[in-house]
Write a protein that holds these residues in place. Structure first.
Motif, short mmCIF file in Angstrom:
data_model
loop_
_atom_site.label_atom_id
_atom_site.label_comp_id
_atom_site.label_asym_id
_atom_site.label_seq_id
_atom_site.Cartn_x
_atom_site.Cartn_y
_atom_site.Cartn_z
N ARG A 82 31.94 -2.06 24.28
CA ARG A 82 31.41 -0.71 24.07
C ARG A 82 29.90 -0.63 24.23
NH1 ARG A 82 31.53 1.80 19.60
NH2 ARG A 82 31.83 0.05 18.24
N CYS A 83 29.20 -1.70 23.92
CA CYS A 83 27.73 -1.65 23.91
C CYS A 83 27.09 -2.06 25.23
CB CYS A 83 27.19 -2.54 22.79
SG CYS A 83 27.60 -1.92 21.14
N TYR A 84 27.76 -2.90 25.97
CA TYR A 84 27.14 -3.41 27.21
C TYR A 84 27.08 -2.33 28.28
CZ TYR A 84 26.26 -5.95 31.47
OH TYR A 84 25.73 -6.36 32.66
N GLN A 85 25.92 -2.18 28.87
CA GLN A 85 25.71 -1.29 30.01
C GLN A 85 25.03 -2.12 31.11
OE1 GLN A 85 26.45 2.10 30.15
NE2 GLN A 85 27.44 1.80 28.17
N PRO A 86 25.41 -1.96 32.33
CA PRO A 86 24.75 -2.69 33.41
C PRO A 86 23.24 -2.40 33.40
CG PRO A 86 26.72 -1.60 34.24
CD PRO A 86 26.51 -1.12 32.84
N GLY A 87 22.48 -3.43 33.64
CA GLY A 87 21.03 -3.29 33.67
C GLY A 87 20.35 -3.57 32.34
N MET A 88 21.12 -3.82 31.29
CA MET A 88 20.54 -4.13 29.98
C MET A 88 19.99 -5.55 30.00
SD MET A 88 23.23 -2.93 27.07
CE MET A 88 22.72 -1.62 26.02
N ASP A 89 18.96 -5.77 29.20
CA ASP A 89 18.53 -7.14 28.99
C ASP A 89 19.14 -7.63 27.67
OD1 ASP A 89 16.99 -5.95 27.03
OD2 ASP A 89 15.06 -6.61 27.83
N THR A 90 18.99 -8.89 27.39
CA THR A 90 19.62 -9.50 26.21
C THR A 90 19.13 -8.87 24.92
OG1 THR A 90 19.80 -11.56 27.42
CG2 THR A 90 20.01 -11.70 25.04
N LYS A 91 17.82 -8.66 24.82
CA LYS A 91 17.24 -8.10 23.59
C LYS A 91 17.78 -6.69 23.34
CE LYS A 91 14.23 -9.64 20.67
NZ LYS A 91 14.67 -10.62 19.73
N LEU A 92 17.88 -5.90 24.40
CA LEU A 92 18.39 -4.54 24.26
C LEU A 92 19.86 -4.56 23.83
CD1 LEU A 92 17.99 -1.49 24.49
CD2 LEU A 92 18.56 -1.68 26.93
N LEU A 93 20.66 -5.43 24.43
CA LEU A 93 22.07 -5.52 24.05
C LEU A 93 22.20 -5.92 22.59
CD1 LEU A 93 25.06 -5.38 24.72
CD2 LEU A 93 24.91 -7.73 25.57
N GLN A 94 21.41 -6.89 22.16
CA GLN A 94 21.43 -7.30 20.76
C GLN A 94 21.09 -6.10 19.87
OE1 GLN A 94 18.29 -9.99 19.65
NE2 GLN A 94 18.96 -10.11 17.53
N GLY A 95 20.04 -5.38 20.21
CA GLY A 95 19.63 -4.22 19.42
C GLY A 95 20.69 -3.14 19.37
N VAL A 96 21.31 -2.87 20.49
CA VAL A 96 22.35 -1.84 20.55
C VAL A 96 23.56 -2.25 19.70
CG1 VAL A 96 24.02 -0.70 22.08
CG2 VAL A 96 21.63 -0.87 22.76
N MET A 97 23.93 -3.53 19.77
CA MET A 97 25.08 -3.98 18.98
C MET A 97 24.79 -3.91 17.49
SD MET A 97 27.04 -6.97 21.12
CE MET A 97 25.67 -8.04 21.44
N THR A 98 23.64 -4.39 17.05
CA THR A 98 23.34 -4.33 15.61
C THR A 98 23.18 -2.89 15.15
OG1 THR A 98 20.98 -4.69 16.06
CG2 THR A 98 22.31 -6.63 15.48
N LYS A 99 22.62 -2.02 16.00
CA LYS A 99 22.49 -0.60 15.64
C LYS A 99 23.87 0.04 15.54
CE LYS A 99 20.12 3.68 16.99
NZ LYS A 99 21.05 4.49 16.28
#
Length: 179
Positions: A82-99
């Protein structure tokens, strides 16, 4: 004169007998009506309790359903997808998942009123462990790594044991069956 006295004594004895009988009748009648009033009050409480149970039980079941959905939504596979979007970097994915974990938690906070304290504690623990897994997996990979490596690190962590959401979900299911 003796007959008058005897008549007076008999009349007084009869009046005393009538008074005692009347008093006993009064006590028995009072006790009966007091007990009847208590019985009616108890029946009213029982009826009120039944009505409350009829109203609260569906709400409680809905709360268990919502918390089961929460646990499913923060489970590793669902969370990553649900959180992964193409073009995301690792830090952003981590932030989106914890949020996402935190936002979903805050959205469901009111459900704790309807579920048991033990179930709530297990759900809270699952949330904290999932946040910990996401954050620890992010630490283990380089910042410039592909976000799929973060997902792989999360899956590797939960592959060693069941995801924390699984045991909490199983506990919820058991409590729902008991309801």
């Amino acid at each position: 004169m003796k007959t008058y006295i005897l008549i007076i004594i008999v009349v007084l004895a009869m009046m005393a007998a009538i008074a005692v009988t009347g008093y006993i009748f009064y006590l028995l009648t009072k006790r009966y009506f007091d007990n009847e009033q208590k019985r009616q009050m108890l029946q009213m409480r029982i009826d009120e309790h039944r009505e409350a149970v009829k109203l609260v039980t569906p709400i409680r079941l809905q709360a268990y359903e919502r918390m089961a959905l929460y646990l499913e939504r923060i489970s590793p596979d669902s969370l990553v997808l649900r959180c992964y979007q193409p073009g995301m970097d690792t830090k952003l994915l981590q932030g989106v998942m914890t949020k996402t974990i935190r936002d979903e938690w805050e959205h469901n906070l009111s459900q704790q009123v309807y579920i048991s304290s033990e179930a709530w504690a297990r759900i809270r623990k699952a949330k904290e462990e999932m946040t910990g897994i996401v954050n620890s997996a992010a630490i283990t990979i380089p910042e410039d790594a592909d976000p799929t490596r973060l997902a792989s690190a999360i899956f590797a962590t939960v592959a060693e044991s069941n995801p924390p959401t699984a045991s909490a979900l199983e506990f919820l299911k058991q409590e729902m069956r008991e309801l």
